[in-house]
Structure formats: structure tokens, C-alpha cells
Design an enzyme around this catalytic site. Structure first.
Site, PDB file in Angstrom:
ATOM      1  N   LYS A   1       0.452   3.607   1.756  1.00  0.00           N
ATOM      2  CA  LYS A   1       0.495   2.482   2.821  1.00  0.00           C
ATOM      3  C   LYS A   1       1.794   3.125   4.089  1.00  0.00           C
ATOM      4  O   LYS A   1       1.428   2.910   5.053  1.00  0.00           O
ATOM      5  CB  LYS A   1       1.149   1.039   2.381  1.00  0.00           C
ATOM      6  CG  LYS A   1      -0.038   0.581   1.256  1.00  0.00           C
ATOM      7  CD  LYS A   1       0.499  -0.671   0.633  1.00  0.00           C
ATOM      8  CE  LYS A   1      -0.759  -1.216  -0.361  1.00  0.00           C
ATOM      9  NZ  LYS A   1      -0.017  -2.533  -1.209  1.00  0.00           N
TER      10      LYS A   1
ATOM     11  N   GLN B   1       4.678  -5.784  -2.931  1.00  0.00           N
ATOM     12  CA  GLN B   1       3.964  -5.107  -3.773  1.00  0.00           C
ATOM     13  C   GLN B   1       3.691  -5.724  -4.968  1.00  0.00           C
ATOM     14  O   GLN B   1       4.705  -5.858  -5.847  1.00  0.00           O
ATOM     15  CB  GLN B   1       4.475  -3.669  -3.860  1.00  0.00           C
ATOM     16  CG  GLN B   1       3.472  -2.633  -4.634  1.00  0.00           C
ATOM     17  CD  GLN B   1       2.271  -2.397  -3.944  1.00  0.00           C
ATOM     18  OE1 GLN B   1       2.305  -2.404  -2.579  1.00  0.00           O
ATOM     19  NE2 GLN B   1       1.178  -2.373  -4.693  1.00  0.00           N
TER      20      GLN B   1
ATOM     21  N   ASP C   1      -1.292  -9.315   3.565  1.00  0.00           N
ATOM     22  CA  ASP C   1      -2.168  -8.965   2.519  1.00  0.00           C
ATOM     23  C   ASP C   1      -2.951 -10.319   2.105  1.00  0.00           C
ATOM     24  O   ASP C   1      -4.087 -10.197   1.588  1.00  0.00           O
ATOM     25  CB  ASP C   1      -1.271  -9.086   0.815  1.00  0.00           C
ATOM     26  CG  ASP C   1      -0.997  -7.800   0.590  1.00  0.00           C
ATOM     27  OD1 ASP C   1      -2.048  -6.720   0.902  1.00  0.00           O
ATOM     28  OD2 ASP C   1      -0.156  -7.488  -0.227  1.00  0.00           O
TER      29      ASP C   1
END
Ligand code: NAP
Length: 289
Positions: free
Chosen positions: A51, A95, A118
Site C-alpha cells: 500500500k 490494518q 477501506d
């Protein structure tokens, strides 16, 4: 068999985003992603690297906040709240997985929906439930799958689609997005009685379980489009660790009309869609859409 090359498609997406980011920077808006990482889980570290690289390829700024495993739910939620208030931050990513002592839903709930790149907050998931028009910040992996199907001009409307796996971050939102596009969707999971009876009917088979070789060639219809989302680290014949999906690729690929490889299929698309969401958020937070 034709390969669905997620890596190639993701590079095209990142290239377009790079232009958009330059355009935003010219307007004095620098898209920025804040990332919260807890612990040193090797898979998480690997995802974080991918990422971060995509951010640097597109010009998106990256700021990482590292915590050790002793961190509490309250400390993480408080960090999220301060990032919500920070006008320089356009996307917040926590995460996953979080350690057992942290209650992940509470941390995710703290994310301001406009910065939820997300797409995991109840607000964004709920909106997505309404129709494609309300799919704004959608979970990145399902969005990556949809974009791959669209790129390769795989018809979705009216097709028999079977999704194996019903997690909140992959299977369920993917099934919803396919339903929004008028597919006939069957969702299978660990309690499904006869998995093969479902998978064999699929024009499009999407598998997100996390079990190597779960899907064998006998379970796949001749000519089906197979989207293998699973990522499993196994020991190869040479004793070295390698990544494989949930399908027995060697044999399934002989029967499928199209198939995604692992690695190089859905994974890079997930990262590209995260970058897309970050740029979208930066635009929307600055009233540009
Ligand atoms: P997860 O939360 O563990 O969900 C796995 C799902 O598979 C659950 O719905 C589970 O059902 C179901 N399942 C387990 N065993 C099964 C079986 N034998 N037959 C049918 N269904 C079964 O995992 P996830 O987060 O959705 O991720 C799934 C896989 O995709 C993992 O390998 C993950 O690494 C990978 N992944 C890849 C990407 C990417 O970008 N490529 C992104 C995210 C995830 P129950 O809940 O009923 O047990």
C-alpha cells in the site's frame, strides 16, 4: 484459459490516479492516507509495504502510526478521532487483523465515514446495500473484483454467480455488489451442505476463504470465470514459502474460461482500489465532486 491480469489492470488504475493526484496538488490539495498498524504480523507488514508503494507511485502522502500489541481499544479509537479531525488527512486505514485484546468493531466504528477508505464502517456498508448509485467508499477487495470483471467485459447481469466465503470485508459486500448489478447470487460458507453442487453451477465463481486447494477442477463448470481471492502461504516443493489462492490453479485453470492468478490477481486490485478511495475522499472532502 485466459488469465485475468490484476497486476496489469491495477497499474493502469494507478497511472490514471497519478494524474488525478497531480491535478489535486495543483489545487493545493495533497491526498493523504493515515495508516494505523498494530504489532508486526508478517502478512500485515507485507500488505502495508504494498500500500505504501502504491501511495508513492501515485503521489498520495502516507503517514503511519505504529503501536505495539498492548495497545487498548480506547487508545486506538482516540487516535482515530484525532485523525478524523485532522484536515490534512483524507483517508484512515486500520490494518487488520487487530490483536485479540482490541475490540476491532469499536475502532472501525470511530472512523469518520467520509475518511473510511477501506469501506468498513456501517454507514458506508449500509449505503452500498441500496444500489450502485450509493456505492461510494466500498470495501476495496470486492470493488477490485467488480473492476476486473468490468475490465475483461465479463457480463454480470443475469449470470449465476457463486461467492464462497461470507466475511464482512470480502464475501458479503462482494455478494451485495454483484446483486446490485443484477447477478443471481448464491453465497456459500463453512456450513454449506454440498459446496460443489453450488460451485458447479457458477458462470462466475468467486472464492474468498483462505484454504489452499479448496476448489478443485471437478467443482468448476467448463468455461467459468474464476476469481480466486484467497491468499495462503504454503511451503512449495523447494521448501520455500509461496503464495497460493483457494483454487487448485494448475487444474482449475485448464477448465475455467478465465481465472485470476495468485499472486497477481485480486491482490493488486485491492491496493489500487484503496488508492482510488483515498483520491475520491480527498476530492469529496474538498467539495470537488
Ligand atoms: P475470513 O473472515 O476468515 O472468512 C472466510 C470465509 O470462508 C468465512 O465466511 C468462512 O465461513 C468461510 N469458510 C471457511 N471454511 C470454509 C469451507 N471449507 N468452505 C466454504 N467456506 C468456508 O477471511 P476473509 O477476510 O474474508 O478472507 C478470505 C481469504 O481472502 C483469505 O485467504 C484472505 O487472505 C484473502 N483476502 C485476500 C485479499 C486480496 O486482496 N487478495 C483481501 C482480503 C482477503 P464461516 O465464517 O462460517 O466460518
Amino acid at each position: 484459459m485466459n488469465l485475468i491480469e490484476g497486476r496489469k489492470v491495477s497499474k493502469e488504475i494507478l497511472l490514471k490516479l497519478k494524474d488525478q493526484v497531480s491535478g489535486l496538488i495543483n489545487k493545493h490539495i495533497h491526498p493523504k492516507l493515515a495508516v494505523i498498524l498494530v504489532g508486526q504480523n508478517p502478512a500485515s507488514l507485507s500488505y502495508i509495504r504494498q500500500k505504501q508503494k502504491a501511495c508513492s507511485d501515485t503521489g498520495i502522502e502516507w503517514e503511519q502510526f505504529d503501536y505495539d500489541e498492548e495497545v487498548t481499544t480506547e487508545q486506538l479509537a482516540s487516535k482515530v478521532h484525532s485523525l478524523n479531525e485532522d484536515p490534512d488527512i483524507h483517508g484512515i486505514l486500520v490494518q487488520l487483523p487487530l490483536p485479540k485484546n482490541v475490540y476491532a468493531p469499536e475502532v472501525l466504528k470511530a472512523i469518520e465515514p467520509k475518511k473510511d477508505v477501506d469501506g468498513f464502517t456501517a454507514y458506508n456498508l449500509g449505503k452500498m446495500f441500496l444500489s450502485t448509485e450509493f456505492e461510494h467508499l466500498t470495501p476495496c477487495t470486492p470493488m477490485g473484483v467488480i473492476q476486473l470483471l468490468e475490465y475483461y467485459k465479463v457480463p454480470i447481469k443475469g449470470q449465476e454467480v457463486v461467492v464462497v466465503g461470507h466475511s464482512n470485508i470480502v464475501g458479503k459486500p462482494l455478494a451485495t455488489m454483484l446483486l446490485n448489478r443484477d447477478a443471481t447470487v448464491t453465497v456459500c460458507h463453512v456450513h454449506t451442505k454440498d459446496l460443489a453442487s453450488h460451485t458447479k453451477r457458477a458462470d462466475i465463481l468467486c472464492v474468498a476463504v483462505g484454504k489452499a486447494n479448496l476448489i478443485t477442477a471437478e467443482m468448476v463448470k467448463e468455461g467459468a470465470v474464476v476469481i480466486d481471492i484467497g491468499v495462503n502461504r504454503i511451503k512449495g516443493a523447494d521448501g520455500k514459502e509461496k503464495l497460493v489462492g483457494d483454487c487448485d490453479f494448475e487444474n482449475v485453470s485448464k477448465k475455467a474460461g478465465m481465472i485470476t492468478p495468485v499472486p497477481g490477481g485480486v491482490g493488486p486490485m485491492t491496493v489500487a482500489c484503496l488508492m482510488e478511495n483515498t483520491v475520491k475522499s480527498a476530492k469529496r472532502l474538498n467539495n470537488l465532486t
